[in-house]
Structures are given as structure tokens and as C-alpha cells.
Design an enzyme around this catalytic site. Structure first.
Site, PDB file in Angstrom:
ATOM      1  N   GLU A  37      37.739  38.609  46.022  1.00 42.60           N
ATOM      2  CA  GLU A  37      38.478  39.868  46.096  1.00 42.60           C
ATOM      3  C   GLU A  37      37.962  40.752  47.234  1.00 42.60           C
ATOM      4  O   GLU A  37      38.741  41.489  47.845  1.00 42.60           O
ATOM      5  CB  GLU A  37      38.393  40.585  44.751  1.00 42.60           C
ATOM      6  CG  GLU A  37      39.196  39.867  43.675  1.00 42.60           C
ATOM      7  CD  GLU A  37      39.024  40.457  42.286  1.00 42.60           C
ATOM      8  OE1 GLU A  37      40.046  40.759  41.643  1.00 42.60           O
ATOM      9  OE2 GLU A  37      37.864  40.613  41.851  1.00 42.60           O
ATOM     10  N   GLU A  50      38.267  34.138  36.696  1.00 44.51           N
ATOM     11  CA  GLU A  50      38.097  35.145  35.645  1.00 44.51           C
ATOM     12  C   GLU A  50      38.718  34.733  34.313  1.00 44.51           C
ATOM     13  O   GLU A  50      38.171  35.043  33.238  1.00 44.51           O
ATOM     14  CB  GLU A  50      38.675  36.491  36.108  1.00 44.51           C
ATOM     15  CG  GLU A  50      37.772  37.269  37.043  1.00 44.51           C
ATOM     16  CD  GLU A  50      37.846  36.837  38.487  1.00 44.51           C
ATOM     17  OE1 GLU A  50      37.229  37.481  39.354  1.00 44.51           O
ATOM     18  OE2 GLU A  50      38.524  35.810  38.770  1.00 44.51           O
TER      19      GLU A  50
END
Length: 260
Positions: free
Chosen positions: A114, A134
């Protein structure tokens, strides 16, 4: 030619000919991001934007890994690497005015990926890998993965990554347009710095204005976007750099930018 280096325990910064290289310096932890790393990262990014001698930033990780994401041990002890107003690593939600390039070796995982997505360009080694695992931990990629990835690569490819948590190779990422340049293993930073130097040779005010216009117009229709662009771009017309660019072209020489 001026080269300076300021070292901290967790983040290194090096200033060279208008380019600031920012290195996450936790190789033994695969450059996992703790709160202190995030604080130092935020300071480095602020340095990039505040220093008028800097035009471009390069973000990388030490020891052959970009970043494995959140430091889960620190998180389990109550630390969070998400800073108010700046996001994960002090970067994912920050407004960075100047161009920022990610130089990726090895893994860019979770929050590490990210952070790369928060950069404007990605240069990656051929054997680098990108992933958002995740969902395998009962979480979502909430610091830009879910929001940015479907805008950067084909929608269904992004959803496959987000739903499965499985990584993709740098070669596939280049094919999808996520990676701008591929480099031999161990040379991603050098390649990113070379690209940064080419960008830094351009007018600094124009570079920051490109980013500003992109931020302000991405969600607008064409009519409103052109109206906003016209208002923003008009401010460049009377700058010293705009006159210098035209004069240098006429005189067939390299321009000397003053950032004003």
C-alpha cells in the site's frame, strides 16, 4: 554535485542532485513498519516537500526487501503504524506534493504494498512480488489496497488479489501497468534513481502542479476537470521558470530552474 546523508536508526535519507532517497532500514525485520518507522517516514516525506532543493523522492527498503507491511509484534503490543491524517507508514493518506517513486526489491506485502501504491511510479526488480494478504488474517487492505489497486490494474485482477490474498510477480505487475519499469535483481534502486534524475531535470513548479491537478480532477467530469486544470495551470504562466523554459529552448541550452 552535492551528496549528503542523514542516518537515523530506522529510516535513512540521502539527498543527491535534487533527489531524496528514503530507505526503510529494518532489514532483519524485512522492513516491517512500526510506529517509530512511520513517524520517521512522515518526517522524511515532509523534508521532501519542504526542501526547495529537492524535486523528486525515491522510497525503498534495505536488505533486498521493500517492506513486509505492518510490524505485527509491535501491533500486538498496542502500537499502530497508522498516523492521523497521514495513514500507514506516515504515507498512505498523506498529500505528497512532489513526485515519489517506489524502488521495490523482494516483497512488497500488505501495508508495504500500500505504501508503494501511494507512490506515483513503481520501479521493481524482475523477481519482486506484490501482495495484499490481509483477508488471510481476517482484515482488509484498508490503507489504499482496496481503494487504489482496482484503479491501477484490471478490476477483476485486483479483486482476485484482494479476495485470495495471493501475490503477483513484478513481471505480471508490469504487464498490468502497475510497474512502470523493471530492473535486474539488486538494481531497482539505481534504476529508480536514474528515472528520478530525469524527472528532476524538469521544472519543479510544473512537476508539483501536475500532481495537484491530478488530485483535484480525478473524480470530475471532463468539463469540470478542464475548468479546474485551466485555473491551476494558469498560475504557471507568469513564473520565472516558465520564462526560463521558453528562453532556454530558444537559446538551445539546458534550462536553469529557480522554482519560482
Amino acid at each position: 554535485m552535492i551528496t549528503t546523508e542523514v542516518a537515523t536508526k530506522l529510516v535513512l535519507t540521502e539527498h543527491h542532485d535534487g533527489v531524496l532517497t528514503i530507505t526503510i532500514n529494518r532489514p532483519a525485520q524485512r522492513n516491517a513498519i512500526s510506529r517509530e518507522v512511520a513517524v520517521q517516514m512522515a518526517a522524511a516525506v515532509e523534508q521532501l516537500d519542504a526542501d526547495p532543493t529537492l524535486s523528486v523522492g525515491v522510497l525503498t527498503g534495505a536488505g533486498g526487501t521493500f517492506s513486509a507491511g505492518m510490524d505485527l509484534k509491535a501491533f500486538a503490543n498496542g502500537q499502530t503504524p497508522i498516523l492521523p491524517g497521514r495513514g500507514f507508514g506516515g504515507l498512505t493518506q498523506a498529500v505528497v506534493r512532489k513526485p515519489l517513486i517506489a524502488a521495490v526489491e523482494g516483497w512488497a506485502l500488505g501495508g508495504g504494498f500500500e505504501m508503494a501504491l501511494a507512490c506515483d511510479l513503481i520501479v521493481a526488480a524482475y523477481d519482486a512480488r506484490f501482495g495484499l494478504p490481509e483477508v488471510k488474517r481476517g482484515l482488509i487492505a484498508g490503507e489504499g489496497g482496496v481503494i487504489r489497486l482496482p484503479k491501477r490494474i484490471p478490476y477483476h485482477v485486483a479483486l482476485k488479489m484482494l479476495f485470495t490474498g495471493e501475490p503477483i510477480s513484478a513481471i505480471d505487475a508490469k504487464q498490468y501497468g502497475l510497474v512502470s519499469d523493471l530492473a535486474a535483481t539488486g538494481t531497482a534502486l539505481a534504476a529508480a534513481q536514474e528515472l528520478a534524475a530525469r524527472i528532476a531535470s524538469n521544472a519543479p513548479l510544473a512537476l508539483t502542479k501536475v500532481k495537484q491537478i491530478l488530485r483535484e480532477t480525478q473524480s470530475l467530469n471532463d468539463t469540470d476537470a478542464f475548468a479546474q486544470q485551466s485555473k491551476d495551470a494558469h498560475t504557471l504562466l507568469d513564473t520565472e521558470d516558465a520564462h526560463e523554459g521558453a528562453l532556454a529552448f530558444a537559446e538551445k541550452r539546458a534550462p536553469v530552474w529557480r522554482g519560482r
